[in-house]
Design a protein around this motif. Structure first.
Motif, PDB file in Angstrom:
ATOM      1  N   ALA A   7       0.831  -1.228  -0.115  1.00 10.91           N
ATOM      2  CA  ALA A   7      -0.001   0.030   0.010  1.00 10.91           C
ATOM      3  C   ALA A   7       0.763   1.346   0.006  1.00 10.91           C
ATOM      4  O   ALA A   7       0.645   2.426  -0.682  1.00 10.91           O
ATOM      5  CB  ALA A   7      -0.845   0.018   1.398  1.00 10.91           C
ATOM      6  N   VAL A   8       1.981   1.294   0.878  1.00 20.11           N
ATOM      7  CA  VAL A   8       2.853   2.398   0.817  1.00 20.11           C
ATOM      8  C   VAL A   8       3.576   2.597  -0.562  1.00 20.11           C
ATOM      9  O   VAL A   8       3.724   3.681  -0.909  1.00 20.11           O
ATOM     10  CB  VAL A   8       3.919   2.225   2.067  1.00 20.11           C
ATOM     11  CG1 VAL A   8       4.899   3.279   2.006  1.00 20.11           C
ATOM     12  CG2 VAL A   8       3.398   2.211   3.440  1.00 20.11           C
ATOM     13  N   LEU A   9       3.971   1.540  -1.048  1.00 13.08           N
ATOM     14  CA  LEU A   9       4.873   1.744  -2.216  1.00 13.08           C
ATOM     15  C   LEU A   9       3.872   2.182  -3.270  1.00 13.08           C
ATOM     16  O   LEU A   9       4.134   3.096  -4.236  1.00 13.08           O
ATOM     17  CB  LEU A   9       5.233   0.148  -2.641  1.00 13.08           C
ATOM     18  CG  LEU A   9       6.435   0.216  -3.779  1.00 13.08           C
ATOM     19  CD1 LEU A   9       7.542   0.803  -3.180  1.00 13.08           C
ATOM     20  CD2 LEU A   9       6.891  -1.158  -3.857  1.00 13.08           C
ATOM     21  N   ARG A  10       2.662   1.669  -3.425  1.00 13.96           N
ATOM     22  CA  ARG A  10       1.545   2.171  -4.565  1.00 13.96           C
ATOM     23  C   ARG A  10       1.446   3.460  -4.306  1.00 13.96           C
ATOM     24  O   ARG A  10       1.392   4.324  -5.325  1.00 13.96           O
ATOM     25  CB  ARG A  10       0.351   1.235  -4.445  1.00 13.96           C
ATOM     26  CG  ARG A  10       0.412   0.044  -4.942  1.00 13.96           C
ATOM     27  CD  ARG A  10      -0.881  -1.020  -4.756  1.00 13.96           C
ATOM     28  NE  ARG A  10      -0.856  -2.162  -5.508  1.00 13.96           N
ATOM     29  CZ  ARG A  10      -1.064  -2.598  -6.504  1.00 13.96           C
ATOM     30  NH1 ARG A  10      -2.061  -1.527  -7.281  1.00 13.96           N
ATOM     31  NH2 ARG A  10      -1.173  -3.492  -7.114  1.00 13.96           N
ATOM     32  N   GLU A  11       1.172   4.020  -3.073  1.00 14.90           N
ATOM     33  CA  GLU A  11       0.873   5.607  -2.887  1.00 14.90           C
ATOM     34  C   GLU A  11       2.078   6.243  -3.332  1.00 14.90           C
ATOM     35  O   GLU A  11       1.936   7.169  -4.031  1.00 14.90           O
ATOM     36  CB  GLU A  11       0.791   5.432  -1.162  1.00 14.90           C
ATOM     37  CG  GLU A  11       0.677   6.876  -0.798  1.00 14.90           C
ATOM     38  CD  GLU A  11      -0.806   7.317  -1.180  1.00 14.90           C
ATOM     39  OE1 GLU A  11      -1.664   6.792  -0.899  1.00 14.90           O
ATOM     40  OE2 GLU A  11      -1.117   8.666  -1.079  1.00 14.90           O
ATOM     41  N   GLU A  12       3.136   5.635  -3.147  1.00  9.96           N
ATOM     42  CA  GLU A  12       4.515   6.572  -3.580  1.00  9.96           C
ATOM     43  C   GLU A  12       4.623   6.568  -5.105  1.00  9.96           C
ATOM     44  O   GLU A  12       5.124   7.543  -5.683  1.00  9.96           O
ATOM     45  CB  GLU A  12       5.905   5.891  -3.045  1.00  9.96           C
ATOM     46  CG  GLU A  12       6.271   6.441  -1.583  1.00  9.96           C
ATOM     47  CD  GLU A  12       7.416   6.042  -1.194  1.00  9.96           C
ATOM     48  OE1 GLU A  12       8.381   5.579  -1.875  1.00  9.96           O
ATOM     49  OE2 GLU A  12       7.703   6.333   0.130  1.00  9.96           O
ATOM     50  N   GLN A  13       4.185   5.477  -5.649  1.00  9.80           N
ATOM     51  CA  GLN A  13       4.241   5.346  -6.992  1.00  9.80           C
ATOM     52  C   GLN A  13       3.492   6.196  -7.853  1.00  9.80           C
ATOM     53  O   GLN A  13       3.492   6.559  -9.194  1.00  9.80           O
ATOM     54  CB  GLN A  13       4.204   3.821  -7.487  1.00  9.80           C
ATOM     55  CG  GLN A  13       5.465   3.256  -7.265  1.00  9.80           C
ATOM     56  CD  GLN A  13       5.669   1.646  -7.551  1.00  9.80           C
ATOM     57  OE1 GLN A  13       4.632   1.069  -8.030  1.00  9.80           O
ATOM     58  NE2 GLN A  13       6.825   0.923  -7.560  1.00  9.80           N
ATOM     59  N   SER A  14       2.175   6.456  -7.111  1.00  9.85           N
ATOM     60  CA  SER A  14       1.079   7.115  -7.874  1.00  9.85           C
ATOM     61  C   SER A  14       1.267   8.661  -7.966  1.00  9.85           C
ATOM     62  O   SER A  14       2.051   9.240  -7.339  1.00  9.85           O
ATOM     63  CB  SER A  14      -0.153   6.681  -7.321  1.00  9.85           C
ATOM     64  OG  SER A  14      -0.401   7.294  -5.853  1.00  9.85           O
TER      65      SER A  14
END
Ligand SMILES: Nc1ncnc2c1ncn2[C@@H]1O[C@H](COP(=O)(O)OP(=O)(O)O)[C@@H](O)[C@H]1O
Ligand SMILES: [Mg+2]
Lengths: 168, 224
Positions: free
Chosen positions: A161-168
């Protein structure tokens, strides 16, 4: 073991000298695994011996800079591609691998998913063993292991979830 | 033997691609769990598998029948599919046994037999003594088990369960999984949606959904 791969993963981003590696390793793992500079150089000389890195030019302050070889890149890829099993000292190895994946690997989501699948398989095995045992004590022991894997899964969900947030 | 098969199934709601190119089958005797974050398409997948919704493209086959070609879907559903809904849908003015009887009476089974079947299933889920109580006289775990009994009654070949463990404590949740697992072991195909890995781990296969697509799946190796 994971220090070796952790340093290698950092070098996959470009040439670095020893102090820089120590600093970045500690930054990536939230200073949970403080390294002394001796450990860093011992590990680097082993990596060099194994043909995974080589010494490059010294920088302007005369510090030796290391760079990764093709064999080293292949080794990092293999490491990220192999899920951690409980037998490999789960916490440290897994946490270091994920911290490094998030810091250095464009395919970090894949690393997380591979880990999730592997630990789900472990949990399926534990659950089958729980179904098959008639002993309440044995079941509680298996439950304790299931709760541990569950915590790992929740942590992986959180990482994703944290990684997706950062990538978006 | 395959009970339900989704072949290259997609489902869109306008611009939203709820499900994309999903291939999945559940055989008799198997428990398959679907995991994924909220909005990843789990309920959509379950609704398509049970014929409550039809795909935008691709085919869903239930016991060899293409659902797109079925005239009376409701009848086929009643005959073959048991469904545990996320919000249970128990009828508050009916007792536990009457709730469980209802689908059988809709099947045209006589009241006497429907009641006998319902009592047998309530016994199987450990609720024989609560048969005469109304939903609001039952605990959360008991209500959940009544909903499951209603899905199991009449030997459904396909059992679909959407988050059947709701907010139950882990011991009660395990009991629910024990029941679903038991149904699969007795020969039904069971498809379970859950966001909790400890319950998914009861399955033979765990499918991970991400943004409507199957990202990966974990298969429990058979012991020989
Ligand atoms: N009837 C509907 N109309 C419009 N959008 C829908 C409808 N049902 C589901 N969706 C959308 O499809 C996606 C998947 O939903 P759903 O299958 O309910 O996910 P999950 O059960 O994994 O939370 C979501 O983006 C949701 O908003
Ligand atoms: Mg849902």
């Amino acid at each position: 073991m994971s220090i070796r791969y952790g340093l290698l993963a950092l070098l996959s981003r470009g040439p670095r000298h020893g102090y820089q590696l120590r600093q970045e390793f500690e930054a990536s793992t939230g200073a949970t695994w403080p390294l002394n500079i001796g450990q860093v150089y011992t590990t680097l000389s082993r990596l060099e011996r194994d043909g995974l890195i080589r010494q490059g030019e010294a920088d302007e302050q005369g510090r030796v800079v290391y760079e990764i070889t093709e064999a080293g890149r292949a080794e990092v890829e293999r490491w990220f591609g192999t899920p951690v099993t409980p037998a490999d000292r789960p916490r440290d190895e897994l946490v270091i691998k994920l911290a490094m994946a998030v810091a250095t690997c464009p395919d970090a989501l894949k690393v997380i998913q591979a880990q999730r699948t592997a630990s789900m398989r472990a949990m399926q095995e534990l659950t089958r063993a729980k179904r098959d045992t008639a002993s309440p004590a044995q079941r509680l022991v298996l439950d304790s292991m299931i709760f541990q894997v569950e915590a790992e899964q929740r942590w992986l969900d959180h990482c994703e979830a944290v990684l997706r947030e950062e990538q978006s | 033997m395959t009970v339900v098969r989704l072949a290259n199934v997609s489902r869109s709601y306008g611009e939203v691609h709820a499900l994309r190119n999903v291939d999945l089958e559940v055989a008799a005797g198997r428990l398959v769990a679907v995991m994924g974050p909220s909005g990843s398409g789990k309920s959509t997948l379950l609704n398509l598998a049970g014929g409550l919704d039809l795909p935008t493209s691709g085919t869903v086959t239930l016991e060899g029948v293409d659902l797109a070609a079925v005239k009376d879907l409701a009848a086929l559903r009643r005959r073959s599919v048991g469904y545990v809904f996320q919000d249970l849908n128990l009828i508050p003015s009916l007792t536990a046994v009457e709730n469980v009887m209802l689908p059988r009476e809709l099947d045209g089974v006589r009241a006497r037999q429907a009641r006998a079947e319902a009592l047998a299933v309530l016994e199987e889920v450990g609720l024989a003594e609560a048969a005469g109580r109304f939903p609001d006289e039952l605990s959360g775990g008991q209500r959940q088990r009544v909903a499951i009994a209603r899905a199991l009654v009449g030997e459904r070949r396909l059992v679909l369960a959407d988050e059947p463990t709701g907010a139950l404590d882990t011991r009660t949740g395990d009991e629910i999984l024990q029941l679903l697992r038991g149904r699969a072991d007795a020969g039904a195909a069971v498809l379970l949606v859950t966001h909790e890995s400890r319950y998914a781990a009861w399955a033979d296969r765990v499918v991970f959904l991400r943004d409507g697509e199957i990202a990966d799946s974990a298969l429990l190796e058979e012991v020989r």
